[in-house]
Design a protein around this motif. Structure first.
Motif, PDB file in Angstrom:
ATOM      1  N   ILE A  76     -78.567  62.141 -67.970  1.00  0.00           N
ATOM      2  CA  ILE A  76     -78.599  63.066 -69.112  1.00  0.00           C
ATOM      3  C   ILE A  76     -77.497  62.725 -70.101  1.00  0.00           C
ATOM      4  CG2 ILE A  76     -78.079  65.447 -69.797  1.00  0.00           C
ATOM      5  CD1 ILE A  76     -80.885  65.213 -68.900  1.00  0.00           C
ATOM      6  N   HIS A  77     -76.296  62.469 -69.598  1.00  0.00           N
ATOM      7  CA  HIS A  77     -75.172  62.129 -70.481  1.00  0.00           C
ATOM      8  C   HIS A  77     -75.467  60.845 -71.258  1.00  0.00           C
ATOM      9  CE1 HIS A  77     -71.034  61.744 -71.884  1.00  0.00           C
ATOM     10  NE2 HIS A  77     -71.108  60.471 -71.532  1.00  0.00           N
ATOM     11  N   SER A  78     -75.987  59.832 -70.581  1.00  0.00           N
ATOM     12  CA  SER A  78     -76.251  58.544 -71.232  1.00  0.00           C
ATOM     13  C   SER A  78     -77.363  58.652 -72.274  1.00  0.00           C
ATOM     14  CB  SER A  78     -76.631  57.493 -70.183  1.00  0.00           C
ATOM     15  OG  SER A  78     -75.547  57.238 -69.327  1.00  0.00           O
ATOM     16  N   LEU A  79     -78.371  59.487 -72.001  1.00  0.00           N
ATOM     17  CA  LEU A  79     -79.479  59.652 -72.941  1.00  0.00           C
ATOM     18  C   LEU A  79     -79.057  60.417 -74.190  1.00  0.00           C
ATOM     19  CD1 LEU A  79     -82.316  60.445 -70.380  1.00  0.00           C
ATOM     20  CD2 LEU A  79     -82.194  58.432 -71.870  1.00  0.00           C
ATOM     21  N   ARG A  80     -77.948  61.106 -74.114  1.00  0.00           N
ATOM     22  CA  ARG A  80     -77.431  61.836 -75.280  1.00  0.00           C
ATOM     23  C   ARG A  80     -76.256  61.109 -75.932  1.00  0.00           C
ATOM     24  NH1 ARG A  80     -77.382  67.904 -72.540  1.00  0.00           N
ATOM     25  NH2 ARG A  80     -79.665  68.169 -72.448  1.00  0.00           N
ATOM     26  N   ASN A  81     -75.795  60.031 -75.289  1.00  0.00           N
ATOM     27  CA  ASN A  81     -74.640  59.269 -75.805  1.00  0.00           C
ATOM     28  C   ASN A  81     -74.873  57.779 -75.581  1.00  0.00           C
ATOM     29  OD1 ASN A  81     -72.446  61.600 -76.245  1.00  0.00           O
ATOM     30  ND2 ASN A  81     -73.495  61.993 -74.314  1.00  0.00           N
ATOM     31  N   PHE A  82     -75.697  57.189 -76.418  1.00  0.00           N
ATOM     32  CA  PHE A  82     -76.000  55.769 -76.267  1.00  0.00           C
ATOM     33  C   PHE A  82     -74.795  54.921 -76.658  1.00  0.00           C
ATOM     34  CE2 PHE A  82     -80.243  57.580 -76.534  1.00  0.00           C
ATOM     35  CZ  PHE A  82     -80.903  56.880 -75.541  1.00  0.00           C
ATOM     36  N   PRO A  83     -74.614  53.747 -76.032  1.00  0.00           N
ATOM     37  CA  PRO A  83     -73.461  52.888 -76.347  1.00  0.00           C
ATOM     38  C   PRO A  83     -73.527  52.364 -77.781  1.00  0.00           C
ATOM     39  CG  PRO A  83     -75.016  51.734 -74.924  1.00  0.00           C
ATOM     40  CD  PRO A  83     -75.472  53.167 -74.986  1.00  0.00           C
ATOM     41  N   GLU A  84     -72.372  52.019 -78.303  1.00  0.00           N
ATOM     42  CA  GLU A  84     -72.260  51.584 -79.695  1.00  0.00           C
ATOM     43  C   GLU A  84     -73.110  50.355 -79.990  1.00  0.00           C
ATOM     44  OE1 GLU A  84     -68.758  50.239 -82.849  1.00  0.00           O
ATOM     45  OE2 GLU A  84     -68.213  51.290 -80.996  1.00  0.00           O
ATOM     46  N   ASP A  85     -73.165  49.402 -79.049  1.00  0.00           N
ATOM     47  CA  ASP A  85     -73.930  48.181 -79.302  1.00  0.00           C
ATOM     48  C   ASP A  85     -75.433  48.459 -79.395  1.00  0.00           C
ATOM     49  OD1 ASP A  85     -73.664  48.790 -76.544  1.00  0.00           O
ATOM     50  OD2 ASP A  85     -74.455  46.839 -75.995  1.00  0.00           O
ATOM     51  N   ALA A  86     -75.897  49.549 -78.769  1.00  0.00           N
ATOM     52  CA  ALA A  86     -77.316  49.906 -78.867  1.00  0.00           C
ATOM     53  C   ALA A  86     -77.670  50.473 -80.231  1.00  0.00           C
ATOM     54  CB  ALA A  86     -77.665  50.927 -77.783  1.00  0.00           C
ATOM     55  N   MET A  87     -76.646  50.901 -80.975  1.00  0.00           N
ATOM     56  CA  MET A  87     -76.857  51.557 -82.266  1.00  0.00           C
ATOM     57  C   MET A  87     -76.745  50.602 -83.451  1.00  0.00           C
ATOM     58  SD  MET A  87     -77.450  54.701 -81.554  1.00  0.00           S
ATOM     59  CE  MET A  87     -77.026  56.192 -80.682  1.00  0.00           C
ATOM     60  N   ASP A  88     -76.691  49.314 -83.191  1.00  0.00           N
ATOM     61  CA  ASP A  88     -76.632  48.326 -84.276  1.00  0.00           C
ATOM     62  C   ASP A  88     -78.027  48.185 -84.881  1.00  0.00           C
ATOM     63  OD1 ASP A  88     -76.396  46.206 -85.974  1.00  0.00           O
ATOM     64  OD2 ASP A  88     -75.830  44.739 -84.435  1.00  0.00           O
ATOM     65  N   PRO A  89     -78.211  48.581 -86.166  1.00  0.00           N
ATOM     66  CA  PRO A  89     -79.550  48.537 -86.755  1.00  0.00           C
ATOM     67  C   PRO A  89     -80.161  47.146 -86.787  1.00  0.00           C
ATOM     68  CG  PRO A  89     -77.886  49.034 -88.432  1.00  0.00           C
ATOM     69  CD  PRO A  89     -77.218  49.127 -87.102  1.00  0.00           C
ATOM     70  N   ASP A  90     -79.335  46.109 -86.924  1.00  0.00           N
ATOM     71  CA  ASP A  90     -79.868  44.747 -86.987  1.00  0.00           C
ATOM     72  C   ASP A  90     -80.366  44.252 -85.629  1.00  0.00           C
ATOM     73  OD1 ASP A  90     -79.376  44.516 -89.725  1.00  0.00           O
ATOM     74  OD2 ASP A  90     -77.293  43.960 -89.382  1.00  0.00           O
ATOM     75  N   THR A  91     -79.971  44.932 -84.564  1.00  0.00           N
ATOM     76  CA  THR A  91     -80.478  44.616 -83.224  1.00  0.00           C
ATOM     77  C   THR A  91     -81.603  45.565 -82.836  1.00  0.00           C
ATOM     78  OG1 THR A  91     -78.304  43.814 -82.519  1.00  0.00           O
ATOM     79  CG2 THR A  91     -79.865  44.400 -80.781  1.00  0.00           C
ATOM     80  N   LEU A  92     -81.359  46.866 -83.042  1.00  0.00           N
ATOM     81  CA  LEU A  92     -82.286  47.895 -82.583  1.00  0.00           C
ATOM     82  C   LEU A  92     -83.594  47.922 -83.371  1.00  0.00           C
ATOM     83  CD1 LEU A  92     -82.616  50.329 -80.638  1.00  0.00           C
ATOM     84  CD2 LEU A  92     -81.736  51.768 -82.496  1.00  0.00           C
ATOM     85  N   LEU A  93     -83.511  47.829 -84.704  1.00  0.00           N
ATOM     86  CA  LEU A  93     -84.720  48.003 -85.512  1.00  0.00           C
ATOM     87  C   LEU A  93     -85.747  46.880 -85.345  1.00  0.00           C
ATOM     88  CD1 LEU A  93     -83.289  49.684 -88.728  1.00  0.00           C
ATOM     89  CD2 LEU A  93     -84.391  50.731 -86.761  1.00  0.00           C
ATOM     90  N   PRO A  94     -85.335  45.603 -85.320  1.00  0.00           N
ATOM     91  CA  PRO A  94     -86.341  44.564 -85.043  1.00  0.00           C
ATOM     92  C   PRO A  94     -87.047  44.780 -83.703  1.00  0.00           C
ATOM     93  CG  PRO A  94     -84.369  43.565 -85.954  1.00  0.00           C
ATOM     94  CD  PRO A  94     -84.035  45.000 -85.677  1.00  0.00           C
ATOM     95  N   MET A  95     -86.291  45.262 -82.712  1.00  0.00           N
ATOM     96  CA  MET A  95     -86.893  45.568 -81.420  1.00  0.00           C
ATOM     97  C   MET A  95     -87.920  46.699 -81.573  1.00  0.00           C
ATOM     98  SD  MET A  95     -84.988  46.775 -77.885  1.00  0.00           S
ATOM     99  CE  MET A  95     -83.844  45.404 -77.950  1.00  0.00           C
ATOM    100  N   ALA A  96     -87.566  47.713 -82.369  1.00  0.00           N
ATOM    101  CA  ALA A  96     -88.473  48.844 -82.606  1.00  0.00           C
ATOM    102  C   ALA A  96     -89.734  48.400 -83.340  1.00  0.00           C
ATOM    103  CB  ALA A  96     -87.751  49.932 -83.409  1.00  0.00           C
ATOM    104  N   TYR A  97     -89.569  47.540 -84.360  1.00  0.00           N
ATOM    105  CA  TYR A  97     -90.724  47.078 -85.141  1.00  0.00           C
ATOM    106  C   TYR A  97     -91.728  46.314 -84.274  1.00  0.00           C
ATOM    107  CZ  TYR A  97     -87.553  48.000 -89.092  1.00  0.00           C
ATOM    108  OH  TYR A  97     -86.676  48.583 -89.978  1.00  0.00           O
TER     109      TYR A  97
END
Length: 376
Positions: free
Chosen positions: A319-340
């Motif tokens: 629960i804690h991790s799902l509400r507090n993702f690590p900083e490296d997971a929040m990099d838009p240049d990494t996360l968004l291409p994965m999402a697309y």
């Protein structure tokens, strides 16, 4: 007259001075060095060597200048060429939006892609009427929640300052415009996000465009009694997790974790509540152009990125991790291409049909029980 504060007046993205807000605000505004380019208070000072930092900033500035030039050519003066360009080169528009709209043009482009500019032009004087001459049953609730909306942003920090007044006006106007929905706390983050890039009246009509569905499916179900659209989206997201991340979905079931425990705010505020500002902006660029699918995609991408860590955790830590993702997971240049890269359209259609059948049976059962009570 309604006080309309142009975004260019109240916030300079190079963070120069807030002269246009008046001397009284200046006393409460943190030092420009303590703010990032979006107006948020910095948590940590940079340790980069001065020469390296300047070189990096120069490269970023030149790249951004080229991007802005392309965008200005694409949208035309005041957005005059936008519709023509979108019809002619939709794939170019989609690609550029996914890369991020230049910050200096973001407010205008958001209005163009959401359909709110047309609503504004078709309804002259309506916003002023709602703010000045109408009363709302939600006024005290709005006042209570104002200070909780983006408390770390300089524009909303001053009690009864221009930011808080603008936010109050927009929320009050919407609660009068649509009395069935009225006001719900999560709406403040949507309105506040918009006010950082446009005037009160523009923000109001963009809020209307989103909730009433000017371009995409209406969002008002996120804020109606019982949050019906939130319930649907959480059901669909759970279905997607089991489809795309089956091992993690099974682990969630074993630990009795469901999306309502961590994902509700993703949908209610479109990631504007607790996600890094630079990431939320990039998500909103795509959200306004492509619709709510991006919220599902980003949610799945986050779980996928953190999959190997999440699958090992017990309930409390999960629960804690799902509400507090690590900083490296929040990099838009990494996360968004994965999402697309994640395909969700077909699955969302199927799970929506399944949910509606399930919900229909639930409503039918409730009606039968109600009739039985009446007969007793």
């Amino acid at each position: 007259m309604v006080e309309v504060i142009d975004s260019a007046c109240r916030y300079d993205h190079h963070v120069k001075e807030y002269k246009l807000l008046g001397d009284s605000v200046m006393e409460r505004v943190p030092s420009p060095r303590a703010l990032d380019k979006f107006g948020l208070i910095k948590q940590d000072a940079s340790n980069s060597p001065e020469g390296l930092l300047k070189s990096r900033l120069n490269i970023e500035y030149e790249r951004e200048t080229r991007r802005v030039r392309k965008w200005r050519k694409m949208i035309g003066v005041g957005g005059s060429d936008w519709k023509h360009y979108v019809r002619r080169k939709p794939h170019v528009v989609k690609r550029r939006i996914r890369k991020g709209i230049p910050d200096c043009l973001r407010g205008l482009v958001w209005q163009l892609i959401s359909g709110s500019r047309d609503l504004l032009l078709m309804n002259p004087g309506v916003y002023e009427q709602l703010v000045i001459y109408e009363t709302s049953a939600s006024e005290l609730d709005i006042i209570r929640d104002i200070s909780r909306t983006f408390p770390s942003h300089v524009f909303f920090q001053q009690r009864h300052g221009p930011g808080q007044r603008s936010l109050y006006n927009v929320l009050k106007a919407y609660s009068v415009f649509d009395r069935e929905v009225g006001y719900v706390q999560g709406m403040g983050f949507l309105a506040g996000f918009l006010l950082l890039y446009m005037s009160e009246e523009d923000a109001f009509w963009l809020l209307v465009a989103l909730l009433k569905g000017a371009v995409h499916a209406p969002m008002e179900g996120l804020y109606q009694a019982g949050l019906p659209l939130v319930q649907q989206y959480l059901f669909q997201f759970d279905h997607l997790v089991r489809e795309h991340l089956p091992k993690l979905g099974e682990h969630f079931s074993q630990e009795m974790i469901n999306p309502s425990m961590y994902a509700s705010q993703w949908f209610i505020t479109v990631f504007s509540y607790s996600f890094p500002f630079h990431l939320a902006l990039r998500i909103w660029d795509v959200f306004l152009y492509e619709g709510v699918k991006i919220v599902f995609k980003v949610g799945l991408a986050l779980l996928k990125y953190c999959h190997d860590d999440l699958i090992k955790l017990p309930f409390e830590k999960l629960i804690h991790s799902l509400r507090n993702f690590p900083e490296d997971a929040m990099d838009p240049d990494t996360l968004l291409p994965m999402a697309y890269s994640i395909k969700v359209s077909r699955s969302l259609e199927g799970s929506k049909d399944e949910y509606e059948k399930k919900d229909g049976k639930h409503i039918q059962s409730a009606e039968i029980l109600e009739k039985q009570k009446e007969l007793q």
